[in-house]
Write a protein that holds these residues in place. Structure first.
Motif, PDB file in Angstrom:
ATOM      1  N   PHE A 227       0.837  -1.204   0.000  1.00 14.08           N
ATOM      2  CA  PHE A 227       0.000   0.000   0.000  1.00 14.08           C
ATOM      3  C   PHE A 227       0.869   1.249   0.000  1.00 14.08           C
ATOM      4  O   PHE A 227       1.671   1.460   0.913  1.00 14.08           O
ATOM      5  N   ILE A 228       0.689   2.078  -1.043  1.00 12.99           N
ATOM      6  CA  ILE A 228       1.354   3.378  -1.109  1.00 12.99           C
ATOM      7  C   ILE A 228       0.329   4.489  -0.937  1.00 12.99           C
ATOM      8  O   ILE A 228       0.546   5.439  -0.188  1.00 12.99           O
ATOM      9  N   GLY A 229      -0.810   4.358  -1.593  1.00 12.92           N
ATOM     10  CA  GLY A 229      -1.875   5.347  -1.459  1.00 12.92           C
ATOM     11  C   GLY A 229      -2.576   5.597  -2.779  1.00 12.92           C
ATOM     12  O   GLY A 229      -2.064   5.278  -3.854  1.00 12.92           O
ATOM     13  N   GLY A 230      -3.777   6.145  -2.693  1.00 11.02           N
ATOM     14  CA  GLY A 230      -4.548   6.443  -3.879  1.00 11.02           C
ATOM     15  C   GLY A 230      -5.709   5.477  -4.069  1.00 11.02           C
ATOM     16  O   GLY A 230      -5.802   4.445  -3.392  1.00 11.02           O
ATOM     17  N   PRO A 231      -6.632   5.794  -4.989  1.00 10.68           N
ATOM     18  CA  PRO A 231      -7.828   4.965  -5.195  1.00 10.68           C
ATOM     19  C   PRO A 231      -7.523   3.520  -5.562  1.00 10.68           C
ATOM     20  O   PRO A 231      -8.193   2.599  -5.090  1.00 10.68           O
ATOM     21  N   ASP A 232      -6.510   3.295  -6.426  1.00 11.56           N
ATOM     22  CA  ASP A 232      -6.189   1.931  -6.833  1.00 11.56           C
ATOM     23  C   ASP A 232      -5.690   1.100  -5.658  1.00 11.56           C
ATOM     24  O   ASP A 232      -6.065  -0.070  -5.500  1.00 11.56           O
ATOM     25  N   ASP A 233      -4.857   1.703  -4.813  1.00  9.49           N
ATOM     26  CA  ASP A 233      -4.345   0.982  -3.642  1.00  9.49           C
ATOM     27  C   ASP A 233      -5.457   0.701  -2.634  1.00  9.49           C
ATOM     28  O   ASP A 233      -5.470  -0.353  -1.994  1.00  9.49           O
ATOM     29  N   ARG A 234      -6.394   1.622  -2.507  1.00  6.50           N
ATOM     30  CA  ARG A 234      -7.512   1.389  -1.582  1.00  6.50           C
ATOM     31  C   ARG A 234      -8.409   0.257  -2.087  1.00  6.50           C
ATOM     32  O   ARG A 234      -8.919  -0.536  -1.300  1.00  6.50           O
ATOM     33  N   GLU A 235      -8.606   0.193  -3.403  1.00  6.01           N
ATOM     34  CA  GLU A 235      -9.380  -0.915  -3.967  1.00  6.01           C
ATOM     35  C   GLU A 235      -8.630  -2.240  -3.793  1.00  6.01           C
ATOM     36  O   GLU A 235      -9.233  -3.271  -3.478  1.00  6.01           O
ATOM     37  N   ALA A 236      -7.320  -2.207  -3.997  1.00  2.33           N
ATOM     38  CA  ALA A 236      -6.511  -3.416  -3.799  1.00  2.33           C
ATOM     39  C   ALA A 236      -6.563  -3.863  -2.336  1.00  2.33           C
ATOM     40  O   ALA A 236      -6.629  -5.068  -2.040  1.00  2.33           O
ATOM     41  N   LEU A 237      -6.549  -2.903  -1.408  1.00  2.00           N
ATOM     42  CA  LEU A 237      -6.654  -3.234   0.014  1.00  2.00           C
ATOM     43  C   LEU A 237      -8.004  -3.868   0.322  1.00  2.00           C
ATOM     44  O   LEU A 237      -8.089  -4.847   1.079  1.00  2.00           O
ATOM     45  N   ALA A 238      -9.075  -3.337  -0.273  1.00  2.00           N
ATOM     46  CA  ALA A 238     -10.412  -3.894  -0.043  1.00  2.00           C
ATOM     47  C   ALA A 238     -10.486  -5.334  -0.544  1.00  2.00           C
ATOM     48  O   ALA A 238     -11.067  -6.213   0.108  1.00  2.00           O
ATOM     49  N   TYR A 239      -9.881  -5.609  -1.694  1.00  2.00           N
ATOM     50  CA  TYR A 239      -9.891  -6.968  -2.250  1.00  2.00           C
ATOM     51  C   TYR A 239      -9.041  -7.896  -1.392  1.00  2.00           C
ATOM     52  O   TYR A 239      -9.433  -9.032  -1.090  1.00  2.00           O
ATOM     53  N   ALA A 240      -7.872  -7.430  -0.980  1.00  2.00           N
ATOM     54  CA  ALA A 240      -7.011  -8.241  -0.111  1.00  2.00           C
ATOM     55  C   ALA A 240      -7.693  -8.515   1.219  1.00  2.00           C
ATOM     56  O   ALA A 240      -7.577  -9.616   1.785  1.00  2.00           O
ATOM     57  N   TRP A 241      -8.397  -7.519   1.731  1.00  2.00           N
ATOM     58  CA  TRP A 241      -9.095  -7.665   3.008  1.00  2.00           C
ATOM     59  C   TRP A 241     -10.174  -8.737   2.900  1.00  2.00           C
ATOM     60  O   TRP A 241     -10.388  -9.528   3.816  1.00  2.00           O
ATOM     61  N   ARG A 242     -10.865  -8.773   1.764  1.00  2.00           N
ATOM     62  CA  ARG A 242     -11.862  -9.816   1.549  1.00  2.00           C
ATOM     63  C   ARG A 242     -11.197 -11.191   1.528  1.00  2.00           C
ATOM     64  O   ARG A 242     -11.697 -12.150   2.110  1.00  2.00           O
ATOM     65  N   MET A 243     -10.056 -11.288   0.857  1.00  2.00           N
ATOM     66  CA  MET A 243      -9.338 -12.563   0.800  1.00  2.00           C
ATOM     67  C   MET A 243      -8.867 -13.009   2.180  1.00  2.00           C
ATOM     68  O   MET A 243      -8.759 -14.203   2.462  1.00  2.00           O
ATOM     69  N   ALA A 244      -8.575 -12.033   3.048  1.00  2.00           N
ATOM     70  CA  ALA A 244      -8.054 -12.361   4.382  1.00  2.00           C
ATOM     71  C   ALA A 244      -9.058 -13.139   5.218  1.00  2.00           C
ATOM     72  O   ALA A 244      -8.680 -13.788   6.198  1.00  2.00           O
TER      73      ALA A 244
END
Length: 403
Positions: A227-244
């Motif tokens: 995670f660095i920041g920005g909309p794409d990273d926040r979407e990637a975090l949301a997807y990773a969080w779901r996988m977690a």
């Protein structure tokens, strides 16, 4: 009568177009991303494959997407086939129990389509919370992205999954690529009506979850979200969080913070706004971290691209099965300075291109996520709000993995 027919002919087309536009505005769905979806709702994914080589990696990502009874997955699996020179009409073939072998295309494509259908049907059979519908799209590569985006709009999907256009060799290095596939991917990224994820499969598709012996602390998948920041990273975090939430997954989220020596962009209003939204999402993640076993969080201060690569390497060489990152194309950040100067795959972004080209992650797959870029004011307002809709289910009887 002739004049009346002429007037009607001139008026009927614009009237129909206006009526269709009005209907689309009414029925347009808000959930065009993983992050923007409400908790405990269905996630709809359009999974695209060109051949059987793309299937196992895509199915592994869908398996990791963790369909549950509270938040099921609805998967639309699309086999993309080039329109032959003998055919002149683009075709969409929906496969069901009565229509597995229909379609005016060659026997080789028929056999490959049948194998792809069976693979996705097995995914549905092994998980009651996953519903799969298979289709074939037969069109020229130049307009294939139009069919993909139209299907995504019609099916109201949250995410399109695309395969990377280059083949992976046995040693994990990138082989030759198909320029037609690359053009399709770039066109989809530019015109997608929802978020997009691109999978670079370097082995994740060959590792089966069921082969792992189940006992506390034995995670079948190690995933890192950078995670660095920005909309794409926040979407990637949301997807990773779901996988977690998956019981076989251990997630490590590494946030890279620009140090004092990095370029100061604090005077930029938009940059400050993005930082505040990033902080809110990260704080929400950290607040729920303690109640979710198998998730780790770390922050690293970096000043440039060279230091960020060293920081990623310090997390563990060839340790992670999958890296999840935001594409961040066009976004300026001092911590990625210099990484894009020698990149050859702009569709992966600076970090993704570096990981795919690196020597320390030869056996780690990469998932690059691009957040939906909305032109709708209401959707933009919802996306920029302070309320974070990220959600993770609680794992039970799973020991936290220590690094």
């Amino acid at each position: 009568m002739v004049l009346t027919l002429l007037v009607m002919s001139c008026l009927i087309e614009p009237i129909i177009v206006l009526a269709n536009k009005s209907t689309k505005k009414i029925t347009r769905h808000m959930n065009r991303s993983i992050k923007g979806s409400e908790p405990d709702t269905e996630i709809r994914i359009l999974a695209c494959v060109h051949s059987m080589r793309n299937v196992m990696g895509t199915i592994s990502v869908l398996h990791l997407s963790n369909g549950t009874n509270d938040s099921p997955l609805s998967v639309f699996a699309i086999h993309l086939i080039e329109l032959s020179k003998r055919s002149t009409t683009t075709m969409l073939i929906v496969h069901d129990d009565k229509n597995h072998d229909e379609g005016r295309y060659n026997n080789q494509s028929k056999n490959e389509t049948a194998n792809i259908i069976r693979a996705f049907e097995n995914l549905e059979k092994t998980n009651n919370a996953v519903a799969v519908q298979t289709m074939s799209v037969i069109s020229p590569y130049a307009t294939m992205h139009v069919d993909i985006c139209s299907l995504a709009e019609d099916k109201s999907v949250n995410l399109i999954i695309l395969p990377f256009h280059k083949e992976v060799k046995g040693d994990g290095r990138m082989g030759n690529g198909n320029s037609n596939f690359a053009n399709v991917n770039m066109n989809v990224l530019t015109n997608a009506p929802c978020s997009v994820a691109m999978i670079v499969d370097r082995g994740i598709g060959s590792k089966m979850f069921d082969s792992q012996e189940k006992f506390p602390g034995n995670f079948a998948r190690q995933i890192a979200m950078l995670f660095i920041g920005g909309p794409d990273d926040r979407e990637a975090l949301a997807y990773a969080w779901r996988m977690a939430s998956h019981p076989d997954v251990c997630l490590t989220v590494a946030r890279f913070v620009a140090g004092e020596q990095a370029m100061d962009l604090s005077h930029d209003v938009s940059v400050n706004r993005e930082r505040r939204i990033d902080d809110e999402h990260i704080e929400d993640f950290k607040d729920k971290l303690m109640s979710n076993i198998g998730i780790n969080y770390t922050e690293m201060v970096v000043h440039n691209g060279e230091e960020i690569i060293a920081a990623i390497r310090s997390l563990g060489e060839d340790f992670f099965d999958l890296y999840i990152i935001g594409r961040r194309q066009g976004e300026i950040s001092p911590v990625t300075e210099g990484l894009s100067d020698w990149g050859s795959c702009p569709e992966l972004g600076a970090i993704g291109d570096t990981l795919v080209s690196s020597n320390f992650a030869l056996h780690s797959s990469v998932l690059v996520v691009q957040h939906y870029v909305s032109t709708d004011a209401n959707h933009e307002m919802a996306d920029g709000s302070s309320t974070c809709s990220l959600r993770v289910g609680t794992k039970h009887d799973v020991q936290r993995y220590g690094f």
